[in-house]
Design an enzyme around this catalytic site. Structure first.
Site, PDB file in Angstrom:
ATOM      1  N   ARG A  45      35.842  38.922  44.704  1.00 15.96           N
ATOM      2  CA  ARG A  45      34.811  39.017  44.526  1.00 15.96           C
ATOM      3  C   ARG A  45      33.831  39.826  46.197  1.00 15.96           C
ATOM      4  NH1 ARG A  45      35.945  41.092  40.464  1.00 15.96           N
ATOM      5  NH2 ARG A  45      37.732  40.617  40.958  1.00 15.96           N
ATOM      6  N   GLN A  66      45.136  40.045  37.695  1.00 20.12           N
ATOM      7  CA  GLN A  66      43.786  39.731  37.128  1.00 20.12           C
ATOM      8  C   GLN A  66      43.986  38.835  36.260  1.00 20.12           C
ATOM      9  OE1 GLN A  66      40.176  40.799  39.313  1.00 20.12           O
ATOM     10  NE2 GLN A  66      41.415  42.719  39.295  1.00 20.12           N
TER      11      GLN A  66
END
Length: 744
Positions: free
Chosen positions: A599, A248
């Site tokens: 997400r 990430q």
DNA sequence: ATCCAGTACGTTTTT
DNA sequence: CGTACTGGAT
């Protein structure tokens, strides 16, 4: 005391939470309960006798810090744990140790725009004209140097190509100007503390002992300065806990260095490593898709994501004809879900690679009445009027701030023009004076006389008077600035409709300052300014509102939504065109897509379209290479035929193209001018002449508005219209769908 | 000194 | 397509 709060944790989470002394690396995949681990670990430390002020938790955004604080407070009320962003910590340290570091405590923090102005001015003072490098390019290079802790001298020594040599020269001049202006930029807030920790053994030991337990969130995004800060605080008491996920890491462009997390075990050989792979957020389908994508990154420690969640709906890619269809159909799909009673607006997020794409969404959502919140740069504080007021405040606190001086010295107009300011600067520079101090001595500058000299004297007197109010509440100071400077009066007197809004905005600024003061009366005007400059876009995101979230992928990090639309999965957008030629950059783009996909909790849609209008050009889009990398389980839906424009739009475009541009396909030139603009122009000119200032007109999207100005001729004739809801908009007169409601 | 119009320019992500 | 700056007119 029983540690019952540990009961819900997995074995791996518990291992990380209950680790007390010694370095700890937590590799946490998306949705693996990372924030929970950090907050629980803080609470665990507190329950095991660690004093609250010995704990320091560092995050990247104020929002993350705020949330962490809230969660810790809930489990351990009235604690005094220091939780803040890296940058806030930097400011606090620099103000506290200002004397020791040779800094003036009242330094101003320059934002991006200020820095660019400063670089521009540095370029000029170096006597470099005809540079083919933009101030922005040079600014980026300086920023990069600072992130690597390279001061001008060391940078210059390493500069061995023309560009770096130019940068080295400008960098030195820039630094001198920043010191003279008593200003620090964002990078300085990390650079100075990092260097202080490296060079001042006594200071380092003092802080190391104070912050015995240091926790760093999103460690994969730390740059070298942040790394040095964390390391410097963890030598004598090496209880450094870092949490992150190399997959990430999305801030390489801002200096983030993946080696920090990859080499943690080298830096702290006895570090305990805990890996959290179980995902509690997403369905199996979503996780499989994300996992399949990220597996294509070569420079990566492989890790498999698992979840006990349901299989869920298949992930789908959706193809639309145009970008307009994409936005309209997403809006329609959201409305349909609501009508069916299946979802709330707040369940949806629309994520984009580039902010420019939010515009089309805004139009579609407004038209279909979908409530939404766009998370983007703090547009409010970036408005001219608010920046002006803030410049007054900054100059009051720091008279050496020349950038602010130049911004407001003639705002409102005091008869001080460019010529006078040139004289002022020519007087100030050799004497090492700030513009403010030079203006104090205006009598000694024979070139400045009459109206200009009087104006400067008035301005200096004004600043002097206002300075006596600095101890008052921030909102009172702002009110005084607005009234005594004549700023408000000038706005009120103006017949420009835009200025009416400005009055409103400035009043809103007073409200903001008032609220800031109410929340904590100890906070000063300086704190208010600092807060604004260090605020980020995500900070303004209010997750309690029942709205569809529209934001960039970068802003979405750390958030989660039941349904996610990832827009414009097209070559050149995601991955971004500037990354296409470099493997490392491309891997970062892939991580960005990975962050976006993960997400989603229940449904994930990746959208793209054949044609997209962008910067006034309509381009054929190639589907993102990332779409090809998704596992076969991902469904593909072609929604282009059912779109409002449908294939007809494509035909129209093609036939227009035949005359507008030839051989676009063969040459690989996919960009072609929109065919629609030219043929329509001639026919509509007659109508375009109809608009007059003050007219009331109706627009199909924005509703009724008033024409504020009409400029240009023929096809380029533009109408500016003020709408109550959406503010000022400009249209090409013969393209806009407007109907006249009233002529006056 | 100020205002305006016309033009050149550059467009990722942000503390 | 915007915005930001420049150069001309007032």
């Amino acid at each position: 005391m029983p540690d019952s709060f540990l009961d819900d944790l997995t074995a791996a989470q518990r291992e990380a939470v209950t680790h007390v002394d010694g370095p700890l690396l937590v590799l946490a995949g998306p949705g693996s309960g990372k924030t929970r681990v950090i907050t629980f670990r803080i609470v665990h430390l507190l329950r095991h006798g660690v004093r609250p002020w010995q704990i320091l938790a560092l995050t990247f955004t104020n929002k993350a810090a705020g949330e962490m604080k809230q969660r810790v407070d809930r489990l351990a009320p009235d604690n005094r744990v220091w939780i803040s962003t890296f940058h806030s910590l930097g400011v606090r340290l620099l103000r506290h140790y200002a004397d020791r570091l040779g800094l003036d405590r009242n330094f101003t923090i320059y934002d991006q725009a200020d820095r660019v102005r400063m670089v521009k001015s540095a370029i000029e003072s170096c006597g470099i004209d005809n540079v083919r490098f933009t101030p922005e390019t040079i600014q980026t290079a300086i920023s990069k140097a600072k992130n690597q802790l390279l001061l001008p001298a060391r940078y210059a020594a390493k500069a061995n190509d023309f560009f770096s040599q130019v940068v080295a020269q400008v960098y030195a001049a820039y630094e001198k100007k920043m010191r003279d202006a008593n200003a620090l930029d964002f990078d300085d807030l990390l650079l100075w503390p990092a260097l202080a920790l490296q060079n001042d053994a006594e200071l380092r030991a003092e802080l190391d002992a104070r912050f015995r337990y240091v926790l760093v969130d999103e460690y994969q995004d730390t740059n070298q300065a942040q790394y040095e800060i964390a390391k410097g605080l963890s030598q004598d008491f090496p209880n450094l806990c870092v949490v992150g996920d190399p997959d990430q890491s999305i801030y390489k462009w801002r200096g983030a260095d993946l080696r920090n997390i990859l080499d943690f075990e080298k830096d702290f050989p006895n570090a305990r490593v805990v890996t959290l792979t179980e995902n509690f957020r997403s369905t199996k389908a979503i996780l499989a898709a994300a996992d399949g994508l990220i597996a294509h990154n070569v420079k990566r420690k492989a890790k498999t994501l698992v979840t006990a969640n349901q299989a869920g709906k298949p992930v789908a890619t959706l193809l639309f004809e145009t970008g307009v269809d994409e936005a309209e159909q997403i809006a329609a799909r959201i409305q349909a879900e609501l009508a069916a009673g299946r979802r709330h607006y707040r369940d949806f997020a629309v994520l984009v690679r580039i902010t420019a794409l939010t515009r089309g969404l805004e139009t579609a959502f407004l038209r279909q009445r979908v409530p939404f919140q766009i998370v983007r740069g703090l547009a409010f504080f970036e408005r001219k009027e608010n920046k002006d007021v803030l410049a007054y405040l900054r100059l009051l606190l720091n008279p050496r701030d020349d950038i602010s001086f130049l911004r407001i010295v003639n705002e409102p107009a005091r008869g001080i023009g460019k010529t006078s300011l040139d004289h002022l600067q020519r007087y100030a520079e050799p004497r090492q004076l700030s513009l403010h101090d030079a203006a104090v001595a205006v009598e000694k500058i024979p070139e400045i006389k009459g109206k200009a000299a009087a104006g400067l004297r008035n301005f200096i007197r004004l600043m002097h008077d206002l300075r006596s109010l600095l101890e008052h509440a921030p909102d009172e100071v702002i009110r005084a600035v607005l009234e005594r400077s004549g700023y408000l009066e000038a706005l009120a007197a103006s017949d420009d409709r835009e200025d009416e809004d400005r009055v409103g905005n400035v009043k809103e600024l007073i409200t903001a300052a008032h609220q800031f003061h109410q929340e904590d009366p100890n906070r000063t005007l300086a704190d208010f300014l600092e807060n604004i400059t260090l605020a980020s876009d995500v900070d303004s995101w209010d997750d309690k509102q029942n709205c569809v979230a529209v934001m960039t992928l970068h802003a979405a990090k750390g958030l989660e939504f039941p349904v996610v639309y990832l827009l414009a999965c097209e070559q050149g957008i995601l991955p971004h065109e500037r990354s296409l030629n470099q493997d490392e950059e491309l891997e970062e783009e892939r991580r960005l897509a990975f962050v976006g996909m993960t997400r989603a909790k229940e449904e994930l849609y990746l959208t793209h379209c054949r044609l997209r209008e962008f910067r006034g050009q309509t381009n054929y889009q190639i589907p993102s290479m990332f779409l090809d990398e998704l596992p076969a389980s991902v469904a593909f839906e072609d929604l282009s035929a059912s779109g409002s424009g449908g294939p007809k739009a494509l035909d129209r475009w093609r036939s227009g193209l035949a005359t507008a541009s030839r051989g676009w396909y063969e040459t690989g030139e996919f960009a072609a001018r929109s065919a629609a603009t030219k043929p329509r122009a001639a026919a509509a000119t007659a109508d375009a002449a109809v608009y007059r200032e003050g007219m009331l007109v109706q627009h199909e999207t924005y509703g009724v508005g008033r024409v504020t100005s009409v400029t240009g001729h023929g096809a380029l004739r533009k109408v500016k219209i003020h709408f109550r809801q959406s503010g000022e908009r400009t249209f090409l007169a013969d393209k806009a769908r407007l109907t006249v409601v009233a002529k006056e």
